[in-house]
Write an enzyme that holds these catalytic residues in place. Structure first.
Site, PDB file in Angstrom:
ATOM      1  N   TRP A  43       0.852  -1.187   0.000  1.00 18.63           N
ATOM      2  CA  TRP A  43       0.000   0.000   0.000  1.00 18.63           C
ATOM      3  C   TRP A  43       0.891   1.241   0.000  1.00 18.63           C
ATOM      4  O   TRP A  43       2.058   1.191   0.416  1.00 18.63           O
ATOM      5  CB  TRP A  43      -0.928   0.012   1.222  1.00 18.63           C
ATOM      6  CG  TRP A  43      -0.237   0.060   2.559  1.00 18.63           C
ATOM      7  CD1 TRP A  43       0.098  -0.993   3.351  1.00 18.63           C
ATOM      8  CD2 TRP A  43       0.208   1.234   3.262  1.00 18.63           C
ATOM      9  NE1 TRP A  43       0.716  -0.563   4.500  1.00 18.63           N
ATOM     10  CE2 TRP A  43       0.786   0.806   4.482  1.00 18.63           C
ATOM     11  CE3 TRP A  43       0.149   2.599   3.000  1.00 18.63           C
ATOM     12  CZ2 TRP A  43       1.322   1.680   5.416  1.00 18.63           C
ATOM     13  CZ3 TRP A  43       0.690   3.496   3.927  1.00 18.63           C
ATOM     14  CH2 TRP A  43       1.267   3.029   5.119  1.00 18.63           C
ATOM     15  N   GLU A  59       7.201   8.134  14.111  1.00 19.20           N
ATOM     16  CA  GLU A  59       7.414   7.485  12.807  1.00 19.20           C
ATOM     17  C   GLU A  59       8.297   8.337  11.903  1.00 19.20           C
ATOM     18  O   GLU A  59       9.105   7.812  11.132  1.00 19.20           O
ATOM     19  CB  GLU A  59       6.068   7.226  12.127  1.00 19.20           C
ATOM     20  CG  GLU A  59       5.154   6.253  12.847  1.00 19.20           C
ATOM     21  CD  GLU A  59       5.582   4.802  12.676  1.00 19.20           C
ATOM     22  OE1 GLU A  59       6.518   4.537  11.904  1.00 19.20           O
ATOM     23  OE2 GLU A  59       4.971   3.924  13.322  1.00 19.20           O
ATOM     24  N   GLU A  77       8.655   1.293   6.453  1.00 22.97           N
ATOM     25  CA  GLU A  77       8.283   2.141   7.578  1.00 22.97           C
ATOM     26  C   GLU A  77       8.105   3.598   7.161  1.00 22.97           C
ATOM     27  O   GLU A  77       7.297   4.326   7.746  1.00 22.97           O
ATOM     28  CB  GLU A  77       9.361   2.052   8.668  1.00 22.97           C
ATOM     29  CG  GLU A  77       9.401   0.730   9.409  1.00 22.97           C
ATOM     30  CD  GLU A  77       8.403   0.679  10.551  1.00 22.97           C
ATOM     31  OE1 GLU A  77       8.027   1.745  11.081  1.00 22.97           O
ATOM     32  OE2 GLU A  77       7.978  -0.440  10.914  1.00 22.97           O
ATOM     33  N   HIS A  87       4.660   5.148   6.844  1.00 23.98           N
ATOM     34  CA  HIS A  87       3.820   5.404   8.014  1.00 23.98           C
ATOM     35  C   HIS A  87       3.795   6.884   8.370  1.00 23.98           C
ATOM     36  O   HIS A  87       2.725   7.486   8.543  1.00 23.98           O
ATOM     37  CB  HIS A  87       4.314   4.594   9.214  1.00 23.98           C
ATOM     38  CG  HIS A  87       4.345   3.125   8.963  1.00 23.98           C
ATOM     39  ND1 HIS A  87       4.926   2.231   9.844  1.00 23.98           N
ATOM     40  CD2 HIS A  87       3.880   2.361   7.941  1.00 23.98           C
ATOM     41  CE1 HIS A  87       4.802   1.003   9.369  1.00 23.98           C
ATOM     42  NE2 HIS A  87       4.181   1.066   8.215  1.00 23.98           N
ATOM     43  N   GLU A 123       8.674  -2.960  17.947  1.00 29.39           N
ATOM     44  CA  GLU A 123       7.695  -3.234  16.890  1.00 29.39           C
ATOM     45  C   GLU A 123       6.367  -3.679  17.491  1.00 29.39           C
ATOM     46  O   GLU A 123       5.295  -3.307  16.999  1.00 29.39           O
ATOM     47  CB  GLU A 123       8.223  -4.293  15.917  1.00 29.39           C
ATOM     48  CG  GLU A 123       9.392  -3.840  15.063  1.00 29.39           C
ATOM     49  CD  GLU A 123       9.000  -2.846  13.987  1.00 29.39           C
ATOM     50  OE1 GLU A 123       7.821  -2.445  13.900  1.00 29.39           O
ATOM     51  OE2 GLU A 123       9.880  -2.460  13.201  1.00 29.39           O
ATOM     52  N   THR A 156       4.646  -0.508  18.905  1.00 32.93           N
ATOM     53  CA  THR A 156       4.002   0.325  17.890  1.00 32.93           C
ATOM     54  C   THR A 156       2.774  -0.370  17.302  1.00 32.93           C
ATOM     55  O   THR A 156       1.794   0.288  16.949  1.00 32.93           O
ATOM     56  CB  THR A 156       4.988   0.708  16.777  1.00 32.93           C
ATOM     57  OG1 THR A 156       5.658  -0.464  16.292  1.00 32.93           O
ATOM     58  CG2 THR A 156       6.031   1.683  17.279  1.00 32.93           C
ATOM     59  N   ASP A 204       1.467  -3.503   9.419  1.00 34.03           N
ATOM     60  CA  ASP A 204       2.881  -3.486   9.028  1.00 34.03           C
ATOM     61  C   ASP A 204       3.773  -3.757  10.240  1.00 34.03           C
ATOM     62  O   ASP A 204       4.734  -4.523  10.171  1.00 34.03           O
ATOM     63  CB  ASP A 204       3.255  -2.120   8.452  1.00 34.03           C
ATOM     64  CG  ASP A 204       3.107  -2.055   6.938  1.00 34.03           C
ATOM     65  OD1 ASP A 204       2.613  -3.028   6.340  1.00 34.03           O
ATOM     66  OD2 ASP A 204       3.481  -1.020   6.362  1.00 34.03           O
ATOM     67  N   GLU A 205       3.476  -3.076  11.346  1.00 33.52           N
ATOM     68  CA  GLU A 205       4.298  -3.228  12.542  1.00 33.52           C
ATOM     69  C   GLU A 205       4.268  -4.669  13.042  1.00 33.52           C
ATOM     70  O   GLU A 205       5.288  -5.199  13.507  1.00 33.52           O
ATOM     71  CB  GLU A 205       3.811  -2.276  13.642  1.00 33.52           C
ATOM     72  CG  GLU A 205       3.738  -0.806  13.255  1.00 33.52           C
ATOM     73  CD  GLU A 205       5.099  -0.147  13.075  1.00 33.52           C
ATOM     74  OE1 GLU A 205       6.123  -0.852  13.093  1.00 33.52           O
ATOM     75  OE2 GLU A 205       5.140   1.082  12.921  1.00 33.52           O
ATOM     76  N   HIS A 229       6.588  -6.731  10.874  1.00 29.60           N
ATOM     77  CA  HIS A 229       7.982  -6.450  11.204  1.00 29.60           C
ATOM     78  C   HIS A 229       8.357  -7.062  12.555  1.00 29.60           C
ATOM     79  O   HIS A 229       9.478  -7.543  12.740  1.00 29.60           O
ATOM     80  CB  HIS A 229       8.218  -4.941  11.217  1.00 29.60           C
ATOM     81  CG  HIS A 229       8.030  -4.299   9.878  1.00 29.60           C
ATOM     82  ND1 HIS A 229       7.758  -2.960   9.716  1.00 29.60           N
ATOM     83  CD2 HIS A 229       8.076  -4.833   8.623  1.00 29.60           C
ATOM     84  CE1 HIS A 229       7.644  -2.690   8.430  1.00 29.60           C
ATOM     85  NE2 HIS A 229       7.829  -3.806   7.752  1.00 29.60           N
TER      86      HIS A 229
END
Length: 393
Positions: free
Chosen positions: A92, A135, A173, A176, A226, A229, A258-259, A262
């Site tokens: 995305w 971020e 990242e 974000h 991670e 977040t 996403d976090e 990761h």
């Protein structure tokens, strides 16, 4: 891009200064700077840095035999860590969630975004801004990863698996902060100049996670962060939905996803270290927890509030976006994820570290309960991010 003193002084001064203007050329400006007093230079240096804690920094604590472990894990990282990245064409992008500037309906879309944002309280925006600023300090985090012995990107474009991971993780990242920044800009609810100053201060200040150039400590730290977040963005997503902004909820939820991905990669690295070197890894985990996991933005400053991070954290705690309870829960999760209680064959020091780490989550919870019981009556503080309006902390 930063200019060096030499490159700035190569510009000719006669084209930049005339009798009718009171401006100094770069050459004249730099000359005056170079001849300034030591006190002036020290004051200038301090102007770029917020108030910060001072402690002895330990560097390069990893012995050579443990550095070799990471070199031996190159192929493993290629097969087991890089798979947690997504191809750019399948990722995305911030624009997927924002008004389309090329569209005839752009202004109507912005108006709709601003209408939704009107219903969200100030204290939520304080937390969202703090998350966004965290971020946006991404250059600092990539720098931190590239201090780690045995895994750093030695050339800036190294083809080792560790270096590829660091660059691609950074690229993922990076979206974000971009997304949250643009949302906040369009919302009209926040003072963007004060936010931009805070970002500049934070990147200039760096961070000190006490990881000692040691990838054992570094990957334990990133595993913890991670997940932190993931929890924080997940909670801002939930609360955005409660406030009626489903698009913002989607934004925060997507970032949280996403976090989580990761987090899976970093915890897998530490899991491998426990498999290869359980004693060294449990000692590293205990060391990291004794020093406490500092948040990446702990040097946050806006030019006004010397305790900005403390105040932001207090609001996040009160709104239950990220709390001391979450801190204990994360450690408990990692202890279970890495099967710390089941480790065998440890040295005497390793056994002590194992016991310390396993007992720590309930201890943190008890301390937090006592702290809450002793908590003073709440007060309010102004936040420059929302035009100086006061928020309960």
């Amino acid at each position: 891009m930063a200019l060096s003193f030499n490159s700035m002084m190569t510009f000719p001064s006669h084209n930049l200064l005339s009798k009718s203007h009171n401006l100094r050329s770069p050459k004249i400006f730099m000359a005056s700077t170079l001849h300034s007093s030591a006190k002036e230079r020290e004051n200038l240096k301090k102007s770029f840095l917020p108030p910060r804690e001072v402690h002895v920094q330990v560097k390069h604590s990893l012995p050579p035999q443990q550095i070799e472990i990471f070199k031996s894990l190159e192929d493993w990282a290629d097969k087991n860590i890089l798979v947690h990245l997504k191809p750019v064409e399948k990722c995305w992008q911030p624009q997927d969630f924002l008004p389309m500037p090329e569209s005839d309906g752009f202004f109507d879309q912005v108006k709709e975004l601003r209408e939704r944002a009107k219903e969200i309280p100030d204290d939520y925006f304080v937390v969202l801004v703090g998350d966004m600023i965290t971020e946006e300090a991404l250059p600092t985090y990539q720098t931190m990863l590239n201090t780690l012995d045995g895994v750093r990107d030695e050339t800036g474009a190294s083809l080792t698996s560790w270096a590829i991971w660091t660059r691609a993780w950074t690229a993922e990242e990076n979206r974000h902060g971009d997304l949250l920044n643009k949302y906040l800009y369009l919302s009209g609810r926040v003072d963007m100049k004060q936010i931009e100053k805070t970002i500049q201060y934070l990147i200039g200040s760096g961070m000190d996670p006490k990881t000692e150039n040691n990838p054992y400590l570094g990957f334990i730290y990133t595993s913890f962060q991670e997940r932190a977040t993931f929890i924080s963005h997940g909670n801002t997503a939930r609360q955005a939905k409660e406030h009626g902004d489903l698009k913002l909820a989607q934004i925060c939820g997507t970032i949280a996803s996403d976090e989580k991905r990761h987090e899976t990669a970093y915890t897998k690295i530490v899991e491998k270290l426990f498999e290869i070197d359980p004693d060294g890894t449990v000692l590293a985990l205990a060391d990291m927890m004794k020093k406490k996991i500092s948040m990446p933005a702990h040097l946050m400053y806006d030019g006004q509030d010397d305790n900005l991070f403390k105040h932001f954290s207090a609001v996040a705690q009160r709104l239950e976006v990220y709390t001391a309870r979450d801190y204990a829960d994360i450690l408990e999760f990692l202890v279970g994820r890495w099967n710390i209680e089941k480790l065998t064959g440890l040295s005497g020091e390793g056994c002590k570290a194992q016991d310390f780490v396993c007992r720590l989550p309930p201890r943190i919870r008890r301390l937090e309960e006592r702290a809450q019981g002793r908590a003073k009556q709440s007060s309010t503080v102004p936040f420059s991010w929302i035009f100086g309006r006061e928020i309960k902390v």
